[in-house]
Scaffold this motif. Structure first.
Motif, PDB file in Angstrom:
ATOM      1  N   SER A  16       0.837  -1.199   0.000  1.00  0.00           N
ATOM      2  CA  SER A  16       0.000   0.000   0.000  1.00  0.00           C
ATOM      3  C   SER A  16       0.875   1.253   0.000  1.00  0.00           C
ATOM      4  O   SER A  16       2.103   1.182   0.168  1.00  0.00           O
ATOM      5  N   GLY A  17       0.222   2.390  -0.175  1.00  0.00           N
ATOM      6  CA  GLY A  17       0.946   3.654  -0.211  1.00  0.00           C
ATOM      7  C   GLY A  17       1.172   4.208   1.194  1.00  0.00           C
ATOM      8  O   GLY A  17       0.377   3.963   2.098  1.00  0.00           O
ATOM      9  N   LEU A  18       2.240   4.938   1.340  1.00  0.00           N
ATOM     10  CA  LEU A  18       2.540   5.536   2.648  1.00  0.00           C
ATOM     11  C   LEU A  18       1.563   6.686   2.884  1.00  0.00           C
ATOM     12  O   LEU A  18       1.406   7.564   2.025  1.00  0.00           O
ATOM     13  N   ASP A  19       0.915   6.668   4.045  1.00  0.00           N
ATOM     14  CA  ASP A  19      -0.215   7.561   4.264  1.00  0.00           C
ATOM     15  C   ASP A  19       0.111   8.741   5.183  1.00  0.00           C
ATOM     16  O   ASP A  19      -0.744   9.238   5.898  1.00  0.00           O
ATOM     17  N   SER A  20       1.372   9.151   5.187  1.00  0.00           N
ATOM     18  CA  SER A  20       1.749  10.428   5.804  1.00  0.00           C
ATOM     19  C   SER A  20       2.772  11.093   4.891  1.00  0.00           C
ATOM     20  O   SER A  20       3.526  10.406   4.191  1.00  0.00           O
ATOM     21  N   ASP A  21       2.791  12.410   4.918  1.00  0.00           N
ATOM     22  CA  ASP A  21       3.846  13.139   4.213  1.00  0.00           C
ATOM     23  C   ASP A  21       5.012  13.286   5.179  1.00  0.00           C
ATOM     24  O   ASP A  21       4.971  14.067   6.127  1.00  0.00           O
ATOM     25  N   MET A  22       6.050  12.491   4.926  1.00  0.00           N
ATOM     26  CA  MET A  22       7.146  12.423   5.898  1.00  0.00           C
ATOM     27  C   MET A  22       7.957  13.696   5.949  1.00  0.00           C
ATOM     28  O   MET A  22       8.548  14.029   6.971  1.00  0.00           O
ATOM     29  N   ARG A  23       7.990  14.414   4.837  1.00  0.00           N
ATOM     30  CA  ARG A  23       8.767  15.668   4.824  1.00  0.00           C
ATOM     31  C   ARG A  23       8.121  16.708   5.744  1.00  0.00           C
ATOM     32  O   ARG A  23       8.800  17.472   6.408  1.00  0.00           O
ATOM     33  N   VAL A  24       6.797  16.695   5.756  1.00  0.00           N
ATOM     34  CA  VAL A  24       6.084  17.627   6.642  1.00  0.00           C
ATOM     35  C   VAL A  24       6.492  17.373   8.100  1.00  0.00           C
ATOM     36  O   VAL A  24       6.824  18.303   8.845  1.00  0.00           O
ATOM     37  N   GLY A  25       6.465  16.114   8.480  1.00  0.00           N
ATOM     38  CA  GLY A  25       6.805  15.780   9.865  1.00  0.00           C
ATOM     39  C   GLY A  25       8.247  16.109  10.203  1.00  0.00           C
ATOM     40  O   GLY A  25       8.551  16.615  11.291  1.00  0.00           O
ATOM     41  N   LEU A  26       9.143  15.817   9.258  1.00  0.00           N
ATOM     42  CA  LEU A  26      10.566  16.064   9.512  1.00  0.00           C
ATOM     43  C   LEU A  26      10.834  17.563   9.657  1.00  0.00           C
ATOM     44  O   LEU A  26      11.559  17.993  10.573  1.00  0.00           O
ATOM     45  N   ASN A  27      10.250  18.341   8.768  1.00  0.00           N
ATOM     46  CA  ASN A  27      10.426  19.793   8.871  1.00  0.00           C
ATOM     47  C   ASN A  27       9.870  20.330  10.186  1.00  0.00           C
ATOM     48  O   ASN A  27      10.450  21.227  10.807  1.00  0.00           O
ATOM     49  N   LEU A  28       8.766  19.742  10.611  1.00  0.00           N
ATOM     50  CA  LEU A  28       8.110  20.200  11.834  1.00  0.00           C
ATOM     51  C   LEU A  28       9.012  20.035  13.057  1.00  0.00           C
ATOM     52  O   LEU A  28       9.210  20.969  13.853  1.00  0.00           O
ATOM     53  N   VAL A  29       9.556  18.824  13.234  1.00  0.00           N
ATOM     54  CA  VAL A  29      10.382  18.604  14.435  1.00  0.00           C
ATOM     55  C   VAL A  29      11.711  19.358  14.318  1.00  0.00           C
ATOM     56  O   VAL A  29      12.249  19.843  15.322  1.00  0.00           O
ATOM     57  N   ALA A  30      12.228  19.451  13.095  1.00  0.00           N
ATOM     58  CA  ALA A  30      13.494  20.169  12.912  1.00  0.00           C
ATOM     59  C   ALA A  30      13.322  21.657  13.231  1.00  0.00           C
ATOM     60  O   ALA A  30      14.165  22.276  13.882  1.00  0.00           O
ATOM     61  N   ASP A  31      12.218  22.231  12.753  1.00  0.00           N
ATOM     62  CA  ASP A  31      11.962  23.647  13.041  1.00  0.00           C
ATOM     63  C   ASP A  31      11.771  23.870  14.530  1.00  0.00           C
ATOM     64  O   ASP A  31      12.286  24.830  15.103  1.00  0.00           O
ATOM     65  N   ARG A  32      11.018  22.979  15.152  1.00  0.00           N
ATOM     66  CA  ARG A  32      10.703  23.176  16.567  1.00  0.00           C
ATOM     67  C   ARG A  32      11.971  23.129  17.439  1.00  0.00           C
ATOM     68  O   ARG A  32      12.129  23.895  18.379  1.00  0.00           O
ATOM     69  N   ILE A  33      12.884  22.235  17.102  1.00  0.00           N
ATOM     70  CA  ILE A  33      14.073  22.106  17.945  1.00  0.00           C
ATOM     71  C   ILE A  33      15.124  23.155  17.570  1.00  0.00           C
ATOM     72  O   ILE A  33      16.064  23.407  18.333  1.00  0.00           O
ATOM     73  N   GLY A  34      14.951  23.782  16.426  1.00  0.00           N
ATOM     74  CA  GLY A  34      15.934  24.786  15.983  1.00  0.00           C
ATOM     75  C   GLY A  34      17.132  24.169  15.289  1.00  0.00           C
ATOM     76  O   GLY A  34      18.264  24.640  15.404  1.00  0.00           O
TER      77      GLY A  34
END
Lengths: 774, 165
Positions: free
Chosen positions: A429-447
């Motif tokens: 099946s297809g991956l059902d999350s946009d992984m780049r969105v999540g990665l950018n989110l945690v990276a931005d939050r931690i600085g």
């Protein structure tokens, strides 16, 4: 919008107005759990109930020559004694794929703590006293304490003969094998493309060995059950997260009809995977049969450590990449330390092997995962289920590759991550999350991008990954609505702490347009509750929830159809709200309509629901994975190079709930799983001296405490909206287990330029790595 | 009359004076759970390490699994069952745990709530770090602690506002 064929759902499905789903309503188990009135299996008691205790092997590996339990039978308060001489008429060996674990030792004991005999007495103290009179003669055998020892050509075998068992059918690219090497109880393999050829054309090939630590679940409620055996009926109350498979296994072990076995599950004081399949139940039942009394078998924390653990693992990972950073091929050999019995090891191997690639655009894969038996505590299901081991190795190596190529590890991930909706591997099946969105989110939050480069301080990222929803998992649910609008949700998902009772009830309340407190969730009883495979594999909100929603829709449709008949109108002209039918400006209370038609004693509307992924032989695991679960992690550490101590300054984790049915419950899952993962990342875990467990008790076993964290620990809940569950929901129970250890190890390398490939990341290991690098 | 190896212990249990004939080795948790029928207090590690069995002895959090029954003679014992008022109103700590979803499996929760109650009785105005340190006496394997800390801070807030009502 995205095509449906990938199994990825589009955002517009969650855009409707919802009044219960998505609301941070108090959990439906809140009052019992905060006032002490919640009933757990430890609280179940019957008149005349006896207490069981077991005699455990002091030897790691020995033949049982003789057992003399005659003195025990005469001890004060003793009503029954159980040894291998009391197994007539039983099929007394259990397991998942492979039936190899005896109720009590038959020919051999295979680890320190293996059960040899059991006693039921009027008190636990009397049972312990009686056990001390049992004489067991052992013939000692050489033991294998580690995977390496167990695999040696001349290593003693835990099983000289092949135990009964099966290899399940697999689909495209996957295969399973038994007994292909010394003490090897199972191998799972997955192949696609041709990795060995592809490596030759890669610009760089990386080979690394990673070692994964062995945590113990440390569920605060111990393994416990209470059994009654009256007439032909076996009845057991148990702290078990898969009661229907348990019933099936008990029926086989006791050669007993399933309809005469009743399994009941009160609240469970957590399990994290450990409370699947037989634990205390066969002994409690057999002692109940022998004594003709109710029998309670409650283990101690020390015994929990001798009953189930996580899988330690050695992971050899080889990855071929191009000079521009493109990921091409990965091969791997994972060795899981299965302990003394196969338990769930074949299933964990399946998942560890299948998940080792991570969510990246590899074209060629060749992975084997072997389960190696050792003379230690049996390893079994543990939150993350092979994904934790796989993510540790995979996400560590991504950073290793990035640094070798002179690339930022985040950029290399963004380059190679699969896209939303892209199939994981052929047939999947297809991956059902946009992984780049999540990665950018945690990276931005931690600085991450703005971090100051100071020696001793660093940041690391990780994308934890697993499939969710189980393999070929059927779920059934039933809704009953009373004359006055009381709703019963009957389904096999166990409230084990994860909040499923609340979330599933919210879905029902939403569907039936009723307030949440109209929905009751009766405790599981296999006599009445519709079938479910078990509360595991993060399946509740993606599989069971669909069955629940279907059942609620069916019940609602019956109500509307009934009301339309009574009102002589079309169902399109009416709405159901708060158990009243709205027709234009008219309000017709349903109780009056129901009693007018069915009589004053009333009626119950019912709805049945079902959900199961279709069989699909092109899918490697025979069904496409229902969903995919991610945990994005970012860690900031400060490493004291004098002491080797890692101080976790920030830990940011994020899961994608798709659509959060109850956001606070989702947050609790993300934070709880991340902190659970800290045990394996930073604390000693299970320490063995040979085959002897040194710290298997509540005092010596170090668990994360509130003071081990600080305000830099943050979780961010995503609702990307692409899940297969109702309203786009996805699972969050395990995801944030997965990125923590690798994010910290990646941060350590960022801080001091040293790569540690072995968990846990103790000060000793940090210092040794610093020494090795200088 | 009592047999030679039993002796009488009298203490206040959730506000009422009560007595039991206990064996010398009998633990407080066994008296609470098996004699008094108060099963809200949970046994887990049985070594006084995890705090699931926490009750208040004269207001101080104590591990009832490593407290002998004879040690509480004439003491005041409060368990989770004695925390809400007679008419069923929840203690502010309980209410805050519910609102902040600060429990999952619930097995550590009675002990956590009693531990928090003891903190707020001793220090009605703890800062976040004081809450964090105090609550580190007990283990929760489910929540990751942050939502517990938030509930305790909120309960302190609720306590203070109820004082000034």
């Amino acid at each position: 919008m995205l095509p449906n064929a990938t199994g990825v759902h589009s955002m517009n499905e969650m855009s409707r107005n919802l009044h219960v789903v998505g609301a941070d309503l108090p959990r439906t188990d809140a009052v019992p759990k905060t006032t002490g009135s919640a009933t757990y299996t430890v609280d179940v008691s019957f008149p005349g109930m006896l207490h069981a205790k077991v005699l455990r092997s002091p030897h790691a590996h020995a033949r049982v020559v003789s057992i003399d339990a005659s003195a025990a039978r005469g001890m004060p308060g003793v009503h029954a004694v159980l040894t291998r001489d009391d197994l007539d008429g039983l099929s007394p060996v259990y397991g998942y794929f492979i039936k190899d674990q005896p109720i009590v030792a038959i020919d051999k004991v295979r680890y320190i703590g293996d059960v040899v005999a059991a006693v039921a007495a009027q008190s636990e103290q009397q049972a312990v006293a009686a056990l001390e009179t049992i004489n067991v003669e052992y013939e000692l055998l050489p033991a294998v304490a580690t995977v390496e020892q167990a695999m040696e050509d001349a290593a003693p075998e835990l099983f000289e003969d092949e135990p009964m068992g099966i290899v399940p059918d697999y689909g495209m690219g996957a295969s399973g094998y038994r007994r292909i090497g010394r003490n090897n109880c199972y191998r799972f393999s997955y192949k696609t493309g041709d990795a060995s050829v592809a490596f030759a054309s890669c610009d760089h090939v990386f080979e690394d060995r990673f070692v994964f630590s062995r945590d113990q679940h440390f569920h605060l409620e111990p393994f416990v059950s209470v059994a009654r055996y009256e007439g032909d009926t076996i009845e057991v109350w148990t702290s078990c997260q898969n009661p229907f498979p348990l019933r099936k296994e008990l029926a086989r072990v006791f050669q007993h009809p399933e309809n005469l076995i009743r399994v009941q599950v009160p609240f469970i004081g957590a399990g994290y995977g450990a409370k699947n399949n037989c634990k205390t139940e066969p002994i409690a039942i057999l002692l109940a049969k022998l004594s003709r009394r109710p029998v309670r078998f409650c283990m101690t924390t020390e015994e929990n450590f001798l009953t189930q653990s996580q899988h330690a693992a050695i992971l050899d990972v080889k990855s071929g990449v191009m000079a521009d950073g493109t990921f091409v091929a990965r091969s791997g050999l994972i060795l899981l330390d299965s302990g003394a019995y196969s338990d769930a090891s074949p299933l964990v191997a399946e998942k560890a092997g299948y998940r080792l690639p991570g969510p990246y655009k590899w074209e060629h894969l060749d992975i084997d995962c072997d389960c190696i038996l050792t003379n230690t505590t049996p390893a079994g299901p543990y939150r993350g289920f092979g994904g934790t081991q796989a993510s540790w190795a995979s996400e560590s190596q991504v950073d290793i590759i990035a640094r070798a190529l002179g690339r930022d590890p985040m950029d290399l991930r963004l380059q190679n991550l699969k896209d939303l909706g892209e199939t994981y591997v052929p047939g999947e099946s297809g991956l059902d999350s946009d992984m780049r969105v999540g990665l950018n989110l945690v990276a931005d939050r931690i600085g991450y991008k703005k971090r100051k480069r100071v020696y001793g301080c660093g940041m690391g990222l990780s994308v934890g990954f697993k499939d969710a929803g189980g393999v070929n998992k059927p779920a059934q649910a039933r809704i009953r609505v009373t004359t006055n609008g009381g709703i019963y949700l009957q389904c096999g998902t166990i409230e084990i702490g994860q909040g499923a009772q609340t979330a599933l009830s919210q879905i029902v309340a939403e569907t039936l347009n009723a307030p949440l407190d109209r929905v009751s969730y009766p405790a599981l009883n296999t006599d009445y509750t519709p079938f479910d495979q078990g509360t595991n594999a993060s399946s509740a909100v993606v599989v069971m929830a669909q069955a629940v929603q279907n059942a609620a829709i069916e019940a609602k449709n019956k109500v509307l159809s009934f009301a339309a008949d009574q009102l002589e109108c079309s169902v399109d002209d009416i709405e159901l709200k708060d158990w009243t039918i709205r027709k234009g400006n008219e309000a017709h209370p349903l109780p009056v309509m129901i009693m007018r038609y069915y009589g004053g004693t009333g009626y119950e509307f019912t709805g049945e629901g079902f959900c199961k992924a279709e069989m699909d032989h092109s899918a490697p695991l025979e069904t496409k994975c229902v969903s995919w679960e991610f945990g994005w992690g970012a860690a900031e550490v400060e490493v004291d190079t004098e002491t080797g101590l890692i101080v976790l300054r920030q830990l940011v984790v994020s899961g994608d709930a798709g659509r959060a049915i109850n956001p606070k419950i989702c947050r609790g899952q993300d934070e709880g799983s991340a902190v659970m993962a800290l045990t394996g990342a930073l604390f000693p875990c299970m320490v063995y001296d040979g085959a002897n467990l040194m710290n298997g008790n509540g005092l010596d076993y170090r668990l994360p405490l509130a003071s081990d964290l600080n305000d830099g620990f943050v979780s961010i809940l995503q609702e990307q909206g692409h899940g297969p569950g109702p309203y786009g929901a996805k699972s969050v129970g395990e995801g944030c287990m997965l990125p923590v250890a690798s994010a910290i190890a990646n941060a350590v390398e960022d801080a001091i330029g040293v790569r540690i490939r072995e968990l846990p990341l103790t000060p000793e290991r940090v210092l040794a790595a610093i020494d090795a690098a200088t | 009359m009592m047999s030679a190896d039993l002796f009488n212990v009298t203490f206040r249990l959730n506000g009422s004076e009560t007595s039991f004939h206990v064996r010398p080795e009998e633990m407080l948790i066994d008296v609470l759970r098996e004699r008094a029928g108060l099963t809200g207090t949970k046994l887990s590690c049985d070594l006084g390490a995890c705090g699931a069995c926490t009750v208040l002895v004269d207001g101080k959090p104590s591990a009832s699994c490593v407290t002998f029954a004879w040690q509480v003679v004439d003491r005041d014992i409060r368990t989770i069952e004695g925390l809400s008022s007679g008419d069923g109103d929840l203690d502010p700590v309980q209410a805050a745990f519910i609102e902040h979803s600060s429990f999952q499996c619930g097995y550590c929760t009675p002990g956590m709530i009693m531990l928090a109650r003891a903190l707020l009785d001793e220090n009605p105005n703890p800062n976040r770090d004081e809450v964090r340190q105090w609550m580190s006496a007990n283990i929760c394997r489910c929540t990751g602690y942050e939502m517990i800390i938030e509930a305790v801070q909120d309960a302190a807030e609720r306590n203070r506002s109820s004082l000034y009502e």
